[in-house]
Scaffold this motif. Structure first.
Motif, PDB file in Angstrom:
ATOM      1  N   ALA A  56     -42.557  24.696-111.268  1.00 15.31           N
ATOM      2  CA  ALA A  56     -41.441  25.510-110.783  1.00 15.31           C
ATOM      3  C   ALA A  56     -40.191  25.265-111.617  1.00 15.31           C
ATOM      4  CB  ALA A  56     -41.178  25.215-109.313  1.00 15.31           C
ATOM      5  N   GLU A  57     -39.894  23.986-111.889  1.00 17.14           N
ATOM      6  CA  GLU A  57     -38.688  23.683-112.661  1.00 17.14           C
ATOM      7  C   GLU A  57     -38.770  24.268-114.066  1.00 17.14           C
ATOM      8  OE1 GLU A  57     -36.068  19.954-114.415  1.00 17.14           O
ATOM      9  OE2 GLU A  57     -37.807  19.542-113.152  1.00 17.14           O
ATOM     10  N   ALA A  58     -39.923  24.130-114.703  1.00 14.65           N
ATOM     11  CA  ALA A  58     -40.059  24.630-116.075  1.00 14.65           C
ATOM     12  C   ALA A  58     -39.823  26.132-116.129  1.00 14.65           C
ATOM     13  CB  ALA A  58     -41.447  24.287-116.616  1.00 14.65           C
ATOM     14  N   GLU A  59     -40.395  26.877-115.159  1.00 13.43           N
ATOM     15  CA  GLU A  59     -40.221  28.328-115.173  1.00 13.43           C
ATOM     16  C   GLU A  59     -38.802  28.718-114.788  1.00 13.43           C
ATOM     17  OE1 GLU A  59     -43.057  31.307-114.227  1.00 13.43           O
ATOM     18  OE2 GLU A  59     -44.534  29.807-113.637  1.00 13.43           O
ATOM     19  N   TYR A  60     -38.214  28.021-113.820  1.00 11.82           N
ATOM     20  CA  TYR A  60     -36.816  28.304-113.470  1.00 11.82           C
ATOM     21  C   TYR A  60     -35.929  28.176-114.703  1.00 11.82           C
ATOM     22  CZ  TYR A  60     -36.927  28.402-108.284  1.00 11.82           C
ATOM     23  OH  TYR A  60     -37.109  28.737-106.966  1.00 11.82           O
ATOM     24  N   ARG A  61     -36.104  27.082-115.420  1.00  6.61           N
ATOM     25  CA  ARG A  61     -35.238  26.837-116.585  1.00  6.61           C
ATOM     26  C   ARG A  61     -35.486  27.886-117.671  1.00  6.61           C
ATOM     27  NH1 ARG A  61     -32.301  22.176-116.312  1.00  6.61           N
ATOM     28  NH2 ARG A  61     -33.004  20.596-114.807  1.00  6.61           N
ATOM     29  N   ALA A  62     -36.738  28.312-117.837  1.00  6.13           N
ATOM     30  CA  ALA A  62     -37.037  29.335-118.846  1.00  6.13           C
ATOM     31  C   ALA A  62     -36.349  30.654-118.499  1.00  6.13           C
ATOM     32  CB  ALA A  62     -38.546  29.537-118.957  1.00  6.13           C
ATOM     33  N   ILE A  63     -36.384  31.031-117.220  1.00  3.93           N
ATOM     34  CA  ILE A  63     -35.748  32.282-116.810  1.00  3.93           C
ATOM     35  C   ILE A  63     -34.237  32.192-116.965  1.00  3.93           C
ATOM     36  CG2 ILE A  63     -35.327  33.838-114.860  1.00  3.93           C
ATOM     37  CD1 ILE A  63     -38.112  33.098-113.808  1.00  3.93           C
ATOM     38  N   LEU A  64     -33.672  31.062-116.567  1.00  4.00           N
ATOM     39  CA  LEU A  64     -32.224  30.912-116.673  1.00  4.00           C
ATOM     40  C   LEU A  64     -31.774  30.860-118.127  1.00  4.00           C
ATOM     41  CD1 LEU A  64     -31.556  28.430-113.741  1.00  4.00           C
ATOM     42  CD2 LEU A  64     -30.827  30.807-113.904  1.00  4.00           C
ATOM     43  N   GLU A  65     -32.586  30.249-118.979  1.00  3.63           N
ATOM     44  CA  GLU A  65     -32.257  30.243-120.411  1.00  3.63           C
ATOM     45  C   GLU A  65     -32.225  31.670-120.938  1.00  3.63           C
ATOM     46  OE1 GLU A  65     -34.111  28.666-124.661  1.00  3.63           O
ATOM     47  OE2 GLU A  65     -34.893  27.898-122.770  1.00  3.63           O
ATOM     48  N   ARG A  66     -33.156  32.468-120.474  1.00  4.61           N
ATOM     49  CA  ARG A  66     -33.203  33.858-120.914  1.00  4.61           C
ATOM     50  C   ARG A  66     -31.990  34.628-120.400  1.00  4.61           C
ATOM     51  NH1 ARG A  66     -35.295  38.863-119.434  1.00  4.61           N
ATOM     52  NH2 ARG A  66     -36.090  40.030-121.207  1.00  4.61           N
ATOM     53  N   SER A  67     -31.474  34.264-119.239  1.00  4.21           N
ATOM     54  CA  SER A  67     -30.333  34.991-118.678  1.00  4.21           C
ATOM     55  C   SER A  67     -29.046  34.702-119.434  1.00  4.21           C
ATOM     56  CB  SER A  67     -30.137  34.611-117.201  1.00  4.21           C
ATOM     57  OG  SER A  67     -29.539  33.331-117.081  1.00  4.21           O
ATOM     58  N   GLY A  68     -29.050  33.629-120.243  1.00  5.82           N
ATOM     59  CA  GLY A  68     -27.836  33.266-120.958  1.00  5.82           C
ATOM     60  C   GLY A  68     -26.761  32.713-120.046  1.00  5.82           C
ATOM     61  N   GLY A  69     -27.142  32.266-118.841  1.00  3.59           N
ATOM     62  CA  GLY A  69     -26.163  31.689-117.932  1.00  3.59           C
ATOM     63  C   GLY A  69     -25.302  32.708-117.220  1.00  3.59           C
ATOM     64  N   ARG A  70     -25.757  33.960-117.172  1.00  3.40           N
ATOM     65  CA  ARG A  70     -24.980  34.974-116.487  1.00  3.40           C
ATOM     66  C   ARG A  70     -25.917  36.047-115.959  1.00  3.40           C
ATOM     67  NH1 ARG A  70     -21.564  38.344-120.815  1.00  3.40           N
ATOM     68  NH2 ARG A  70     -21.158  39.499-118.897  1.00  3.40           N
ATOM     69  N   GLY A  71     -25.374  36.927-115.142  1.00  5.09           N
ATOM     70  CA  GLY A  71     -26.168  38.043-114.660  1.00  5.09           C
ATOM     71  C   GLY A  71     -26.873  37.742-113.360  1.00  5.09           C
ATOM     72  N   VAL A  72     -27.577  38.761-112.880  1.00  4.33           N
ATOM     73  CA  VAL A  72     -28.157  38.704-111.539  1.00  4.33           C
ATOM     74  C   VAL A  72     -29.281  37.682-111.424  1.00  4.33           C
ATOM     75  CG1 VAL A  72     -29.888  40.489-111.929  1.00  4.33           C
ATOM     76  CG2 VAL A  72     -28.914  40.216-109.649  1.00  4.33           C
ATOM     77  N   LEU A  73     -29.919  37.297-112.541  1.00  2.00           N
ATOM     78  CA  LEU A  73     -31.009  36.328-112.444  1.00  2.00           C
ATOM     79  C   LEU A  73     -30.523  34.986-111.911  1.00  2.00           C
ATOM     80  CD1 LEU A  73     -33.062  37.073-115.675  1.00  2.00           C
ATOM     81  CD2 LEU A  73     -33.507  37.816-113.342  1.00  2.00           C
ATOM     82  N   LEU A  74     -29.228  34.687-112.078  1.00  3.97           N
ATOM     83  CA  LEU A  74     -28.699  33.446-111.514  1.00  3.97           C
ATOM     84  C   LEU A  74     -28.874  33.432-109.999  1.00  3.97           C
ATOM     85  CD1 LEU A  74     -25.347  32.987-113.483  1.00  3.97           C
ATOM     86  CD2 LEU A  74     -27.474  31.769-113.821  1.00  3.97           C
ATOM     87  N   ARG A  75     -28.712  34.604-109.384  1.00  4.96           N
ATOM     88  CA  ARG A  75     -28.799  34.686-107.922  1.00  4.96           C
ATOM     89  C   ARG A  75     -30.145  34.196-107.422  1.00  4.96           C
ATOM     90  NH1 ARG A  75     -27.566  39.890-107.279  1.00  4.96           N
ATOM     91  NH2 ARG A  75     -25.480  39.469-106.508  1.00  4.96           N
ATOM     92  N   TYR A  76     -31.173  34.522-108.163  1.00  2.00           N
ATOM     93  CA  TYR A  76     -32.517  34.218-107.689  1.00  2.00           C
ATOM     94  C   TYR A  76     -33.036  32.859-108.138  1.00  2.00           C
ATOM     95  CZ  TYR A  76     -32.550  39.083-106.298  1.00  2.00           C
ATOM     96  OH  TYR A  76     -32.235  40.275-105.703  1.00  2.00           O
ATOM     97  N   CYS A  77     -32.558  32.352-109.246  1.00  2.00           N
ATOM     98  CA  CYS A  77     -33.137  31.125-109.802  1.00  2.00           C
ATOM     99  C   CYS A  77     -32.261  29.883-109.664  1.00  2.00           C
ATOM    100  CB  CYS A  77     -33.466  31.339-111.277  1.00  2.00           C
ATOM    101  SG  CYS A  77     -34.788  32.526-111.549  1.00  2.00           S
ATOM    102  N   LEU A  78     -30.949  30.043-109.779  1.00  2.00           N
ATOM    103  CA  LEU A  78     -30.079  28.868-109.794  1.00  2.00           C
ATOM    104  C   LEU A  78     -30.169  28.040-108.509  1.00  2.00           C
ATOM    105  CD1 LEU A  78     -28.080  27.266-111.456  1.00  2.00           C
ATOM    106  CD2 LEU A  78     -26.250  28.774-110.648  1.00  2.00           C
ATOM    107  N   PRO A  79     -30.168  28.663-107.318  1.00  2.00           N
ATOM    108  CA  PRO A  79     -30.289  27.837-106.105  1.00  2.00           C
ATOM    109  C   PRO A  79     -31.582  27.030-106.048  1.00  2.00           C
ATOM    110  CG  PRO A  79     -29.462  30.019-105.552  1.00  2.00           C
ATOM    111  CD  PRO A  79     -29.898  30.076-106.981  1.00  2.00           C
ATOM    112  N   GLY A  80     -32.699  27.652-106.431  1.00  2.00           N
ATOM    113  CA  GLY A  80     -33.976  26.937-106.401  1.00  2.00           C
ATOM    114  C   GLY A  80     -34.001  25.780-107.372  1.00  2.00           C
TER     115      GLY A  80
END
Length: 868
Positions: free
Chosen positions: A595-619
């Motif tokens: 879970a952590e590895a995939e969360y970090r991969a998605i957040l890296e792709r988001s560039g630290g901004r945008g709606v993906l933070l809403r879904y991944c950053l809390p987890g």
């Protein structure tokens, strides 16, 4: 420089993969390394070796500013041996290509090898196809070989997601190393160069080495000027040959012969360049021997010269019967040909989006808008609208500005068109955590469409309703959603799917379980109508409703269904958002590393901004808190700051629960978080929010705050608040949540149960909670307490987590994944993921090499020293 030195192990691994494929056990081979390290030479030598016993298809990704959708697969389809792929590639349909690739790899006869080079430049569609094929290759008589440069994927690129998805024993990782001093000495023998100086100056990089030797430049040439060595070789050619190379160098990757002949009147002038190994001429294409050489030649040209050559490419491409418009736009931009960009860019971008390449489409639309002064007003408005939607689907962060510009362009025009643009803007503003602005835009859009039944009225009401649902105002959302359905039925007799989905989600959030059936009905309508956008939105929001209600197994099945539906369709925002909910479930069920590895991969792709933070950053923040990671305070602070702006209790409640847990684990008060949590509990005192409220309530109780169970409180939380820890633990065990179960066992006050809890927590890597349990056990008089991970393990030199270090030790003992799974009480799939991650972090390609690493680095270490 045709000699391939010090690559025997890599060639052996690749040939073993083909042998396995011949017996039906396919595999994926990932070849990673820096530019010039010899990845291309390696895979070509491999292809030559196995050509008599395997069918080899090959393609490469190009360094275009917007990659060609499915470019390398189109290249592979041109191979005479290609079958189903050839027909599918001509259509440009991603789903057809996806199926054709698998069919190609599963074909009869000898095993098939598909080589895709430079996937760090791949488009979204290619990565999606490779991910799809990579998951199926283990059951096919095939080998999928992917090469890429470490750390060179652009920010936000999906390569990390692809690499994260390719796990398990069927995935091999090869990392060719720089050449040794002995190899450098052998290659430079007879040149008079100092081998030691050559090794120092080139770092053993085969390409750099070959250029320095071939150019005759001094052996102590510093690496930064190796480009000079490339140019020194070019300068020895005659003028016609140098001019030809200049023209060819502006085309990334291979130059097909038809294009090469259009650019260079007489290709025989490059014969000397071919003889010297600068160019490679094949039956179908001409290419520089290495991309670094091509870049050196291109960048050495005067700007005006480069622009002139790019213009020749544009003219040659447009003269073809079916020009590749993405390539046309790339070269038109480089040529400064604004009219060509304006003329061909809109269709190129639309083609990319239709092919499912939303990210590439957004890039192309951005280029078109840079020449907006050349567009007529209707075209400019249409491009602006399309750009905004492409950004939304790509999960990019620039959507608000694009949508606001679309609104500005329509302010003095048709009110219904303005309403549509405002509704789109409201979606983008909500994505950007601007809830008040989003509500203003959505309300204004609805107001502009009050006269008459129109598609714009349905669109505006739908987006007003969806926004209200996302802002926890489900009761207010029902009237506009119901009106949207009624208007659509009156207008054309059809029932729109999205209002049904959100009405179902709203009803579930209000405690009406029948809302699920309505959401599913909306989802079914979307699929029947072929409305991919609505279907993707339906899957995500139905999953959210199931998560809120604690219906985890149903959510898991729904998201598995969505994943199957999504194959061949590129909607990065919905893909990553849905994946984040599967990751929440994986984390709940104890698969923390994955879970952590995939969360970090998605957040890296988001560039630290945008709606993906809403879904991944809390987890991710919650996992970091529970693991005691160094970045837990920062992640938690970021999550709190982000969700505080959301206007949504649904977003803020889990983050506050994580903040309260962090305070409890650290043993310090958190009055501000306690006050905020109590305020939210009061705001969510209604049916439909029981599980979220229960998480916060339990966190408050652990901090010693007075709490009272509420009506509808989930049974495991109710049991805990009443002091029945065993019943609470059994409740969490039934859900499949080991961490929560362990905490209840630990708080039972019974040494045996606390010891069992400690074993679970150690297995998860939950260091802060495990430390508390150790203290509690000592307080209960237990003299021998299981020891935690050693400091040396926590700071593993290869960056392994405690769980990965434990698995590495078992791999070194020669245990199979099945044996490891049985010993550690994990699923085999989870162990597969861990073993792949360990091999990647160690930079080795096999379990044997991992065992050798352990033997060399930890000779004499006691694998059981973590426990007493």
């Amino acid at each position: 420089m045709g000699t391939l030195l010090e690559r025997a192990a890599e060639l052996e691994a690749l040939e073993e993969a083909v042998a396995g494929a011949a017996s039906g056990a396919g595999s994926v081979v990932l070849v990673a390394g820096e530019a010039g390290i010899g990845k291309t030479s390696l895979v070509r030598a491999f292809a030559a070796r196995v050509s008599a016993r395997a069918r080899v298809l090959a393609g490469a990704c190009d360094d275009l500013f917007s990659p060609r959708p499915l470019g390398p697969l189109r290249d592979a389809a041109r191979d005479p041996g290609a079958g189903p792929l050839a027909a599918a590639a001509r259509t440009g349909d991603r789903e057809a290509v996806m199926g054709a690739v698998v069919e190609e790899l599963a074909g009869p006869g000898p095993p098939t090898v598909l080589v895709v080079e430079d996937v760090h430049w791949a488009d979204e569609g290619t990565l999606d196809v490779l991910r799809h094929a990579g998951r199926r290759v283990p059951d096919l008589p095939a080998v999928l070989v992917l090469t890429y440069r470490d750390g060179e994927a652009p920010p936000g690129h999906a390569l990390p997601t692809l690499l994260g998805a390719l796990t398990g024993p069927a995935v091999r990782r090869l990392t060719p190393r720089p050449l040794s001093p002995a190899a450098v000495a052998r290659l430079s023998a007879g040149t008079g160069a100092d081998p030691a100086a050559l090794h120092r100056s080139t770092g053993g990089n085969p390409f750099f080495l070959s250029e320095v030797i071939a150019s005759g430049t001094p052996a102590d040439l510093p690496p930064a000027t190796v480009v000079d060595a490339v140019l020194a070789r070019i300068r020895t050619l005659d003028d016609p040959a140098r001019e030809a190379l200049d023209r060819l160098a502006v085309v990334p990757g291979e130059v097909e012969l038809s294009l090469a002949r259009a650019l260079v009147d007489d290709l025989t002038v490059v014969a000397e360049a071919e003889r010297r190994g600068i160019l490679e001429v094949r039956p179908t294409a001409v290419a520089f021997r290495h991309e670094l050489a091509r870049r050196a030649v291109e960048e050495a040209q005067p700007v005006l010269g480069r622009m002139r050559h790019h213009a020749r490419v544009v003219a040659a491409l447009l003269a073809a019967p079916e020009p590749d418009l993405v390539r046309v736009v790339h070269h038109a931009v480089a040529a400064g040909d604004e009219r060509a960009v304006a003329e061909h860019g809109p269709e190129a971008a639309a083609q990319a989006c239709r092919a499912g390449a939303q990210t590439e489409g957004a890039r192309l639309y951005a280029e078109v808008l840079r020449v907006a002064h050349l567009l007529d007003e209707p075209t400019r408005m249409a491009v602006q609208d399309a750009y905004s939607w492409a950004l939304f689907h790509a999960g990019a962060g620039e959507g608000v500005r694009a949508a606001a510009e679309a609104v500005r362009l329509r302010e003095d025009g048709d009110p219904r068109a303005l309403a549509h643009a405002l509704a789109v803007l409201s979606v983008q503003q909500w994505s950007d955590q601007q809830p008040a602005a989003a509500l203003r835009s959505a309300t204004r859009a609805a107001g502009l469409t009050e006269a008459g039944d129109s598609p714009e009225r349905v669109f505006a009401l739908t987006h007003l309703g969806t926004l209200l649902v996302n802002l926890d105002r489900e009761g207010e959302a029902l009237p506009p959603l119901e009106e949207a359905v009624a208007v659509a039925r009156r207008a054309d007799g059809r029932t729109p799917p999205v209002p049904l989905v959100f009405r179902g989600r709203a009803r579930m959030a209000l405690g009406d379980e029948d809302g699920y059936a309505e959401a599913r009905r909306g989802l079914a309508l979307a699929r029947e109508a072929g409305d991919q956008d609505a279907a993707m939105m339906g899957y995500l929001n139905t999953a959210i409703a199931l998560w809120q209600r604690g219906r985890y197994d149903e959510m898991d099945a729904l998201l598995a269904e969505r994943e199957e539906f999504g194959r061949g369709r590129d909607f990065p925002f919905f893909d990553h958002s849905c994946r984040s909910y599967r990751l929440r479930l994986r984390a709940l069920r104890g698969d923390w590393d994955a879970a952590e590895a995939e969360y970090r991969a998605i957040l890296e792709r988001s560039g630290g901004r945008g709606v993906l933070l809403r879904y991944c950053l809390p987890g991710l923040a919650l996992l970091a808190v529970r693991r005691g990671d160094d970045d837990a305070p920062r992640l938690l602070a970021d999550a709190l700051a982000y969700t505080e702006d959301s206007g949504s209790a649904f977003q803020l409640l889990p983050v506050l629960a994580a903040a309260l847990e962090h305070a409890w684990l650290a043993g310090r008060p958190a009055p501000a978080h306690v006050a905020a949590a109590r305020d939210l509990l009061a705001r969510t005192d209604r049916p439909g929010r029981e599980r979220e409220r229960a998480d916060v309530l339990r966190a408050l109780a652990r901090l010693g705050e007075p709490v009272v169970p509420f009506r509808g409180c989930p049974p495991e939380t109710l049991a805990a608040l009443r002091g029945d820890r065993l019943e609470a633990a059994e409740g969490w065990a039934a859900i499949g949540a080991p961490y929560e179960r362990a905490l209840e066992l630990a708080e039972s006050g019974e040494p045996g149960r606390a010891a069992a809890a400690l074993e679970i927590l150690d297995g998860l890597g939950a260091r802060p909670a495990a430390a508390r349990v150790r203290g509690a056990l000592r307080g209960l008089g237990v003299r021998q307490v299981r020891r935690g991970a050693r400091a040396a393990t926590r700071a593993h030199p290869a960056g392994l987590t405690p769980r990965q270090a434990e698995i590495l030790a078992l791999v070194a003992e020669g245990r199979t994944n099945t044996e490891i799974a049985e010993r550690l009480v994990l699923s085999i799939r989870t162990v597969d993921h861990h073993v792949s991650a360990v091999l990647a972090k160690l930079g080795v390609g096999s379990r044997r090499e991992a065992a050798d690493h352990v033997a060399a680095a930890r000779a004499g270490a006691d694998p059981d020293a973590d426990a007493s």
